[in-house]
Scaffold this motif. Structure first.
Motif, PDB file in Angstrom:
ATOM      1  N   TRP A  52       1.326  -1.016   0.142  1.00  0.00           N
ATOM      2  CA  TRP A  52       0.238  -0.601   0.008  1.00  0.00           C
ATOM      3  C   TRP A  52       1.063   1.068   0.724  1.00  0.00           C
ATOM      4  O   TRP A  52       2.078   1.245  -0.100  1.00  0.00           O
ATOM      5  CB  TRP A  52      -0.846   0.340   1.353  1.00  0.00           C
ATOM      6  N   PHE A  53       0.564   2.504  -0.742  1.00  0.00           N
ATOM      7  CA  PHE A  53       1.127   3.914  -0.618  1.00  0.00           C
ATOM      8  C   PHE A  53       0.400   4.877  -0.423  1.00  0.00           C
ATOM      9  O   PHE A  53      -0.965   4.911  -1.519  1.00  0.00           O
ATOM     10  CB  PHE A  53       1.765   3.499  -2.259  1.00  0.00           C
ATOM     11  N   GLY A  54       0.871   6.083  -0.163  1.00  0.00           N
ATOM     12  CA  GLY A  54       0.397   7.483  -0.335  1.00  0.00           C
ATOM     13  C   GLY A  54      -0.856   6.979   0.237  1.00  0.00           C
ATOM     14  O   GLY A  54      -1.219   6.678   1.025  1.00  0.00           O
ATOM     15  N   ARG A  55      -1.891   7.938  -0.629  1.00  0.00           N
ATOM     16  CA  ARG A  55      -3.377   8.709   0.169  1.00  0.00           C
ATOM     17  C   ARG A  55      -4.245   7.591   0.173  1.00  0.00           C
ATOM     18  O   ARG A  55      -4.408   6.804  -1.277  1.00  0.00           O
ATOM     19  CB  ARG A  55      -3.758   9.479  -0.536  1.00  0.00           C
ATOM     20  N   VAL A  56      -4.845   6.653   0.501  1.00  0.00           N
ATOM     21  CA  VAL A  56      -5.528   5.322   0.401  1.00  0.00           C
ATOM     22  C   VAL A  56      -6.995   5.611   0.550  1.00  0.00           C
ATOM     23  O   VAL A  56      -7.569   5.977   1.769  1.00  0.00           O
ATOM     24  CB  VAL A  56      -4.718   4.098   1.740  1.00  0.00           C
ATOM     25  N   TRP A  57      -8.024   5.086   0.128  1.00  0.00           N
ATOM     26  CA  TRP A  57      -9.356   5.127   0.264  1.00  0.00           C
ATOM     27  C   TRP A  57     -10.135   3.360   0.627  1.00  0.00           C
ATOM     28  O   TRP A  57      -9.301   3.001  -0.401  1.00  0.00           O
ATOM     29  CB  TRP A  57     -10.272   5.523  -1.606  1.00  0.00           C
ATOM     30  N   LEU A  58     -10.322   3.440   1.485  1.00  0.00           N
ATOM     31  CA  LEU A  58     -10.454   1.983   1.975  1.00  0.00           C
ATOM     32  C   LEU A  58     -11.982   1.678   2.258  1.00  0.00           C
ATOM     33  O   LEU A  58     -12.529   2.679   3.144  1.00  0.00           O
ATOM     34  CB  LEU A  58      -9.684   1.827   3.394  1.00  0.00           C
TER      35      LEU A  58
ATOM     36  N   PHE B 111     -12.623  -6.354   9.128  1.00  0.00           N
ATOM     37  CA  PHE B 111     -11.622  -5.961   9.880  1.00  0.00           C
ATOM     38  C   PHE B 111     -10.287  -6.564   9.350  1.00  0.00           C
ATOM     39  O   PHE B 111      -8.898  -5.886  10.455  1.00  0.00           O
ATOM     40  CB  PHE B 111     -11.609  -7.201  11.421  1.00  0.00           C
ATOM     41  N   LYS B 112      -9.843  -7.463   9.059  1.00  0.00           N
ATOM     42  CA  LYS B 112      -8.504  -7.611   7.904  1.00  0.00           C
ATOM     43  C   LYS B 112      -7.968  -6.420   7.201  1.00  0.00           C
ATOM     44  O   LYS B 112      -6.937  -6.136   7.792  1.00  0.00           O
ATOM     45  CB  LYS B 112      -8.613  -8.749   7.287  1.00  0.00           C
ATOM     46  N   PHE B 113      -8.403  -5.738   6.332  1.00  0.00           N
ATOM     47  CA  PHE B 113      -8.324  -4.431   6.099  1.00  0.00           C
ATOM     48  C   PHE B 113      -8.337  -3.046   7.200  1.00  0.00           C
ATOM     49  O   PHE B 113      -7.367  -2.193   7.120  1.00  0.00           O
ATOM     50  CB  PHE B 113      -9.014  -4.121   4.608  1.00  0.00           C
ATOM     51  N   ILE B 114      -9.280  -3.174   8.343  1.00  0.00           N
ATOM     52  CA  ILE B 114      -9.465  -2.276   9.228  1.00  0.00           C
ATOM     53  C   ILE B 114      -7.693  -1.950   9.969  1.00  0.00           C
ATOM     54  O   ILE B 114      -6.933  -1.460  10.277  1.00  0.00           O
ATOM     55  CB  ILE B 114      -9.758  -2.449  10.038  1.00  0.00           C
TER      56      ILE B 114
ATOM     57  N   ASN C 281      -4.734   0.161   9.923  1.00  0.00           N
ATOM     58  CA  ASN C 281      -3.593   1.080  10.761  1.00  0.00           C
ATOM     59  C   ASN C 281      -2.193   0.815  10.946  1.00  0.00           C
ATOM     60  O   ASN C 281      -1.767   1.304  11.397  1.00  0.00           O
ATOM     61  CB  ASN C 281      -4.579   0.037  12.537  1.00  0.00           C
ATOM     62  N   HIS C 282      -2.014  -0.431  10.648  1.00  0.00           N
ATOM     63  CA  HIS C 282      -0.566  -1.493  11.008  1.00  0.00           C
ATOM     64  C   HIS C 282       0.164  -0.247  10.187  1.00  0.00           C
ATOM     65  O   HIS C 282       1.094   0.407  10.275  1.00  0.00           O
ATOM     66  CB  HIS C 282      -0.313  -2.560  10.523  1.00  0.00           C
ATOM     67  N   ARG C 283      -0.254   0.104   8.690  1.00  0.00           N
ATOM     68  CA  ARG C 283       0.794   0.829   7.974  1.00  0.00           C
ATOM     69  C   ARG C 283       0.499   2.038   7.728  1.00  0.00           C
ATOM     70  O   ARG C 283       1.627   2.193   7.740  1.00  0.00           O
ATOM     71  CB  ARG C 283       0.155  -0.032   6.411  1.00  0.00           C
ATOM     72  N   TYR C 284      -0.459   2.513   8.220  1.00  0.00           N
ATOM     73  CA  TYR C 284      -0.317   4.175   8.656  1.00  0.00           C
ATOM     74  C   TYR C 284       0.648   3.971   9.952  1.00  0.00           C
ATOM     75  O   TYR C 284       0.893   5.456   9.513  1.00  0.00           O
ATOM     76  CB  TYR C 284      -2.024   4.194   9.031  1.00  0.00           C
ATOM     77  N   ILE C 285       0.736   3.611  10.977  1.00  0.00           N
ATOM     78  CA  ILE C 285       2.030   3.346  12.160  1.00  0.00           C
ATOM     79  C   ILE C 285       3.248   3.452  11.359  1.00  0.00           C
ATOM     80  O   ILE C 285       3.757   3.972  12.498  1.00  0.00           O
ATOM     81  CB  ILE C 285       0.871   2.530  13.364  1.00  0.00           C
ATOM     82  N   THR C 286       3.210   1.982  10.762  1.00  0.00           N
ATOM     83  CA  THR C 286       4.629   2.151  10.374  1.00  0.00           C
ATOM     84  C   THR C 286       5.419   2.613   9.502  1.00  0.00           C
ATOM     85  O   THR C 286       6.418   3.076   8.568  1.00  0.00           O
ATOM     86  CB  THR C 286       4.946   0.521   9.774  1.00  0.00           C
ATOM     87  N   GLY C 287       4.160   3.983   8.728  1.00  0.00           N
ATOM     88  CA  GLY C 287       5.031   4.616   7.983  1.00  0.00           C
ATOM     89  C   GLY C 287       4.602   4.030   6.371  1.00  0.00           C
ATOM     90  O   GLY C 287       5.243   4.344   5.373  1.00  0.00           O
TER      91      GLY C 287
ATOM     92  N   TYR D 161     -10.026   8.938   9.569  1.00  0.00           N
ATOM     93  CA  TYR D 161      -9.530   9.260   9.019  1.00  0.00           C
ATOM     94  C   TYR D 161      -8.065   8.342   9.595  1.00  0.00           C
ATOM     95  O   TYR D 161      -7.916   9.376  10.959  1.00  0.00           O
ATOM     96  CB  TYR D 161      -9.740  10.382   8.973  1.00  0.00           C
ATOM     97  N   LEU D 162      -6.883   8.428   8.863  1.00  0.00           N
ATOM     98  CA  LEU D 162      -6.263   8.062   9.736  1.00  0.00           C
ATOM     99  C   LEU D 162      -4.969   9.144   8.834  1.00  0.00           C
ATOM    100  O   LEU D 162      -4.509   9.042   7.857  1.00  0.00           O
ATOM    101  CB  LEU D 162      -5.823   6.352   9.294  1.00  0.00           C
ATOM    102  N   GLY D 163      -4.938   9.473  10.009  1.00  0.00           N
ATOM    103  CA  GLY D 163      -4.050  10.724   8.907  1.00  0.00           C
ATOM    104  C   GLY D 163      -3.179  12.116   9.670  1.00  0.00           C
ATOM    105  O   GLY D 163      -3.541  12.205  11.190  1.00  0.00           O
ATOM    106  N   GLU D 164      -2.446  12.590   9.419  1.00  0.00           N
ATOM    107  CA  GLU D 164      -2.321  14.118   9.804  1.00  0.00           C
ATOM    108  C   GLU D 164      -3.336  15.305  10.092  1.00  0.00           C
ATOM    109  O   GLU D 164      -3.227  16.419  10.898  1.00  0.00           O
ATOM    110  CB  GLU D 164      -0.661  14.827  10.440  1.00  0.00           C
ATOM    111  N   ASP D 165      -3.917  15.415   9.367  1.00  0.00           N
ATOM    112  CA  ASP D 165      -4.343  16.437   8.829  1.00  0.00           C
ATOM    113  C   ASP D 165      -5.601  16.503   9.168  1.00  0.00           C
ATOM    114  O   ASP D 165      -7.282  16.839   7.982  1.00  0.00           O
ATOM    115  CB  ASP D 165      -4.968  16.875   7.239  1.00  0.00           C
ATOM    116  N   VAL D 166      -6.413  16.982  10.412  1.00  0.00           N
ATOM    117  CA  VAL D 166      -7.419  16.504  10.970  1.00  0.00           C
ATOM    118  C   VAL D 166      -8.026  17.918  11.040  1.00  0.00           C
ATOM    119  O   VAL D 166      -9.685  17.419  11.079  1.00  0.00           O
ATOM    120  CB  VAL D 166      -7.731  15.735  12.522  1.00  0.00           C
ATOM    121  N   LYS D 167      -8.024  19.084  10.919  1.00  0.00           N
ATOM    122  CA  LYS D 167      -8.788  19.879  10.468  1.00  0.00           C
ATOM    123  C   LYS D 167      -8.984  19.750   9.062  1.00  0.00           C
ATOM    124  O   LYS D 167     -10.332  20.153   8.770  1.00  0.00           O
ATOM    125  CB  LYS D 167      -7.829  20.915  10.546  1.00  0.00           C
TER     126      LYS D 167
END
Length: 162
Positions: A61-67, A75-78, A82-88, A143-149
């Motif tokens: 997986w890479f970049g901005r992801v739509w799921l 649940f497997k995808f969720i 989460n794992h792929r976001y946390i690990t960058g 939303y898993l990301g830094e731009d919460v606003k």
């Protein structure tokens, strides 16, 4: 009687591929990847797509992801998102889930992320040639990301932000 995504579905469910309505995707901008894309779709949800034939659970997986994961293996995808976001491995991820999915113990990994509880029920686009089908349960965006606003600004028109 047809059941929408998130409805009570049997193990003999014929199809759990439901396309996200285009009016929900447009305000979010372009996505790099949709790891759960339908094989045949009337519009693209991202620049790159993995279908059930590709098995997005096993691909990079890479970049901005739509799921918008298939209900049968959500649940497997969720957990993988989460794992792929946390690990960058991914920059951010917008998820469209049923509200009852968020209430499940298996989705507790999402507790730290902002959620928009959608007002009313969404109409999804089934890929079986039927008309849009209304959900039988409410939906939520996570939303898993830094731009919460930005997430709050875009999604506040759809429902309550938690």
């Amino acid at each position: 009687m047809r059941k929408g995504i998130g409805g009570h579905q049997s193990a003999k469910m014929k199809n759990d591929e439901w396309l996200t309505p285009l009016h929900l995707l447009r305000p979010l901008g372009t996505f790099d990847l949709d790891p759960c894309a339908p094989i045949v779709r009337p519009w693209d949800t991202a620049r790159h797509h993995y279908t059930k034939e590709d098995d997005g659970l096993k691909k990079e997986w890479f970049g901005r992801v739509w799921l918008n994961p298939p209900y049968s293996i959500k649940f497997k995808f969720i957990h993988l998102a989460n794992h792929r976001y946390i690990t960058g491995q991914i920059k951010n991820c917008f998820m469209l889930l049923t509200l009852n999915t968020l209430a499940c113990h298996a989705s507790k990994c999402l507790d730290q992320y902002p959620v928009c509880i959608h007002r009313g029920r969404l109409n999804f686009v089934p890929l079986s040639g039927q008309d849009e089908t209304q959900n039988t349960v409410n939906s939520a965006f996570v939303y898993l990301g830094e731009d919460v606003k930005k997430f709050e600004l875009i999604f506040s028109k759809y429902g309550r932000i938690c």
